[in-house]
Design a protein around this motif. Sequence first.
Motif, PDB file in Angstrom:
ATOM      1  N   GLY A  40       0.826  -1.198   0.000  1.00 29.50           N
ATOM      2  CA  GLY A  40       0.000   0.000   0.000  1.00 29.50           C
ATOM      3  C   GLY A  40       0.859   1.247   0.000  1.00 29.50           C
ATOM      4  O   GLY A  40       2.062   1.201   0.283  1.00 29.50           O
ATOM      5  N   GLU A  41       0.239   2.371  -0.329  1.00 28.33           N
ATOM      6  CA  GLU A  41       0.949   3.645  -0.341  1.00 28.33           C
ATOM      7  C   GLU A  41       1.373   4.050   1.068  1.00 28.33           C
ATOM      8  O   GLU A  41       0.882   3.504   2.063  1.00 28.33           O
ATOM      9  N   SER A  42       2.274   4.995   1.150  1.00 33.67           N
ATOM     10  CA  SER A  42       2.669   5.533   2.448  1.00 33.67           C
ATOM     11  C   SER A  42       1.440   6.082   3.167  1.00 33.67           C
ATOM     12  O   SER A  42       0.603   6.755   2.561  1.00 33.67           O
ATOM     13  N   GLY A  43       1.337   5.779   4.463  1.00 31.61           N
ATOM     14  CA  GLY A  43       0.196   6.251   5.232  1.00 31.61           C
ATOM     15  C   GLY A  43      -0.974   5.300   5.242  1.00 31.61           C
ATOM     16  O   GLY A  43      -2.035   5.628   5.798  1.00 31.61           O
ATOM     17  N   SER A  44      -0.807   4.106   4.670  1.00 30.53           N
ATOM     18  CA  SER A  44      -1.929   3.162   4.612  1.00 30.53           C
ATOM     19  C   SER A  44      -2.074   2.337   5.887  1.00 30.53           C
ATOM     20  O   SER A  44      -3.052   1.606   6.040  1.00 30.53           O
ATOM     21  N   GLY A  45      -1.107   2.410   6.798  1.00 34.29           N
ATOM     22  CA  GLY A  45      -1.231   1.709   8.074  1.00 34.29           C
ATOM     23  C   GLY A  45      -0.364   0.483   8.215  1.00 34.29           C
ATOM     24  O   GLY A  45      -0.460  -0.236   9.217  1.00 34.29           O
ATOM     25  N   LYS A  46       0.519   0.245   7.258  1.00 31.97           N
ATOM     26  CA  LYS A  46       1.328  -0.978   7.263  1.00 31.97           C
ATOM     27  C   LYS A  46       2.287  -1.017   8.462  1.00 31.97           C
ATOM     28  O   LYS A  46       2.322  -1.999   9.211  1.00 31.97           O
ATOM     29  N   PRO A 247     -10.314  -1.825  -7.351  1.00 29.39           N
ATOM     30  CA  PRO A 247      -9.792  -0.786  -8.252  1.00 29.39           C
ATOM     31  C   PRO A 247      -8.475  -0.183  -7.774  1.00 29.39           C
ATOM     32  O   PRO A 247      -7.646   0.229  -8.587  1.00 29.39           O
ATOM     33  N   TYR A 248      -8.254  -0.129  -6.463  1.00 28.84           N
ATOM     34  CA  TYR A 248      -7.000   0.405  -5.942  1.00 28.84           C
ATOM     35  C   TYR A 248      -5.838  -0.504  -6.317  1.00 28.84           C
ATOM     36  O   TYR A 248      -4.801  -0.037  -6.810  1.00 28.84           O
ATOM     37  N   THR A 249      -5.999  -1.804  -6.116  1.00 29.55           N
ATOM     38  CA  THR A 249      -4.947  -2.752  -6.490  1.00 29.55           C
ATOM     39  C   THR A 249      -4.682  -2.690  -7.986  1.00 29.55           C
ATOM     40  O   THR A 249      -3.528  -2.669  -8.432  1.00 29.55           O
ATOM     41  N   ALA A 250      -5.755  -2.683  -8.757  1.00 30.49           N
ATOM     42  CA  ALA A 250      -5.609  -2.621 -10.211  1.00 30.49           C
ATOM     43  C   ALA A 250      -4.899  -1.338 -10.639  1.00 30.49           C
ATOM     44  O   ALA A 250      -4.075  -1.340 -11.560  1.00 30.49           O
ATOM     45  N   GLY A 251      -5.185  -0.242  -9.946  1.00 29.20           N
ATOM     46  CA  GLY A 251      -4.533   1.022 -10.258  1.00 29.20           C
ATOM     47  C   GLY A 251      -3.049   0.981  -9.970  1.00 29.20           C
ATOM     48  O   GLY A 251      -2.239   1.493 -10.753  1.00 29.20           O
ATOM     49  N   LEU A 252      -2.673   0.374  -8.849  1.00 27.75           N
ATOM     50  CA  LEU A 252      -1.253   0.237  -8.527  1.00 27.75           C
ATOM     51  C   LEU A 252      -0.549  -0.637  -9.556  1.00 27.75           C
ATOM     52  O   LEU A 252       0.578  -0.344  -9.971  1.00 27.75           O
ATOM     53  N   MET A 253      -1.196  -1.723  -9.963  1.00 30.05           N
ATOM     54  CA  MET A 253      -0.594  -2.609 -10.949  1.00 30.05           C
ATOM     55  C   MET A 253      -0.402  -1.888 -12.283  1.00 30.05           C
ATOM     56  O   MET A 253       0.608  -2.085 -12.966  1.00 30.05           O
ATOM     57  N   ALA A 254      -1.356  -1.044 -12.647  1.00 32.69           N
ATOM     58  CA  ALA A 254      -1.278  -0.328 -13.921  1.00 32.69           C
ATOM     59  C   ALA A 254      -0.193   0.745 -13.914  1.00 32.69           C
ATOM     60  O   ALA A 254       0.223   1.223 -14.974  1.00 32.69           O
ATOM     61  N   SER A 255       0.265   1.120 -12.724  1.00 37.74           N
ATOM     62  CA  SER A 255       1.281   2.171 -12.628  1.00 37.74           C
ATOM     63  C   SER A 255       2.697   1.611 -12.551  1.00 37.74           C
ATOM     64  O   SER A 255       3.658   2.381 -12.412  1.00 37.74           O
ATOM     65  N   VAL A 256       2.827   0.271 -12.636  1.00 40.03           N
ATOM     66  CA  VAL A 256       4.140  -0.366 -12.573  1.00 40.03           C
ATOM     67  C   VAL A 256       4.619  -0.698 -13.986  1.00 40.03           C
ATOM     68  O   VAL A 256       3.897  -1.368 -14.743  1.00 40.03           O
ATOM     69  N   PRO A 257       5.805  -0.254 -14.391  1.00 36.89           N
ATOM     70  CA  PRO A 257       6.298  -0.560 -15.744  1.00 36.89           C
ATOM     71  C   PRO A 257       6.610  -2.053 -15.899  1.00 36.89           C
ATOM     72  O   PRO A 257       7.108  -2.692 -14.971  1.00 36.89           O
ATOM     73  N   PRO A 268      -1.400   6.433 -13.821  1.00 37.45           N
ATOM     74  CA  PRO A 268      -1.339   6.689 -12.375  1.00 37.45           C
ATOM     75  C   PRO A 268      -2.737   6.771 -11.769  1.00 37.45           C
ATOM     76  O   PRO A 268      -3.725   7.049 -12.468  1.00 37.45           O
ATOM     77  N   ILE A 269      -2.827   6.516 -10.462  1.00 38.52           N
ATOM     78  CA  ILE A 269      -4.085   6.698  -9.748  1.00 38.52           C
ATOM     79  C   ILE A 269      -4.259   8.189  -9.485  1.00 38.52           C
ATOM     80  O   ILE A 269      -3.375   8.845  -8.941  1.00 38.52           O
ATOM     81  N   GLN A 270      -5.388   8.713  -9.881  1.00 37.48           N
ATOM     82  CA  GLN A 270      -5.643  10.131  -9.698  1.00 37.48           C
ATOM     83  C   GLN A 270      -5.876  10.457  -8.221  1.00 37.48           C
ATOM     84  O   GLN A 270      -6.354   9.621  -7.455  1.00 37.48           O
TER      85      GLN A 270
END
Length: 323
Positions: A40-46, A247-257, A268-270
């Motif tokens: 998850g992104e920074s600040g997601s609680g990990k 959709p969040y997971t899919a968005g992260l996957m779509a932003s990886v080259p 990128p996720i807007q």
Amino acid sequence: MTLLQVKDLRVEFSTSAGTVKAVDGASFDVRPGETVALLGESGSGKSVTAQAVLGIVPKPAGKVTGGTISYDGRDLLAPGTAGSLRGREIAMVFQDPLSSLNPVFRVGAQIGEMFRKHRGASRKQARAEALDLMRRVGIPAAEKRLDDYPHQFSGGMRQRVMIAMALALSPKLLIADEPTTALDVTVQAQIMQLLARLQAEEGMSLVLITHDLGVVADVADRVVMMYAGRVVETGPIREVYDHSAHPYTAGLMASVPVIDGPRQRLTPIQGSPPDLLALPSGCSFRPRCQYADHQCTEQEPVLTGRSHQSACHHPLNQGVLHV
């Protein structure tokens, strides 16, 4: 059999601006010998979730306000339990080894201190154990580097020292919090290979905390995707990566080259993660989601599915969730 079980965990921090819900009902488990990636992104609680497991949530501002954490049948939230297991059965590799290591003590002495404190080893015995660990984690000329200070090591070597310290007492569970942050790609791969090898040798469970999906692709067994303190998707890594339901997971996957795939523009996720002081109603990802509707505004989604679960009113691969 489950080694670690986190259920409906809630952690809050009191600030001058209000109460921050850093972890808001997170649930997952870790089996013996398994590698689980908290993503998850920074600040997601990990990281706060890991702190709760270890019993080191910063006080007095932070506190666990709900849920349970069970390790091998023991309640980690009971007074004194987490502290008694920390280091011996549950260990952690922190994000920044330079700030975690004491700059005024030699590396060998810092590693050896684990054996002197917990096993009553003599200085000579502790030094021999430290040397053995430094060799195991791949530090070149370890016998010559025992008396070096942390600043004399590169970032990758300092991380190996931290891993050696974490493994000193042969824990059953190792939590690695962003172990490859600030390292170049080649060293990242080396650290991940080292963790995988040591896990196999020790037979321990491993929890990897990261925001980098590529880092854990080849080593994790299962994924726990977090967003705004909540688990939004979880399942076997190949299921989640190949058939993302949220959709969040899919968005992260779509932003990886993808290096070996066809050339395509990254998407990128807007928007930005929500303010944890004022979470939106319903689904916390709603303001950034192209599929959001009135149901997403009115109802908070819950995890559904079996081995592959997603917390979304409109999962992208609904059929996969019933595997």
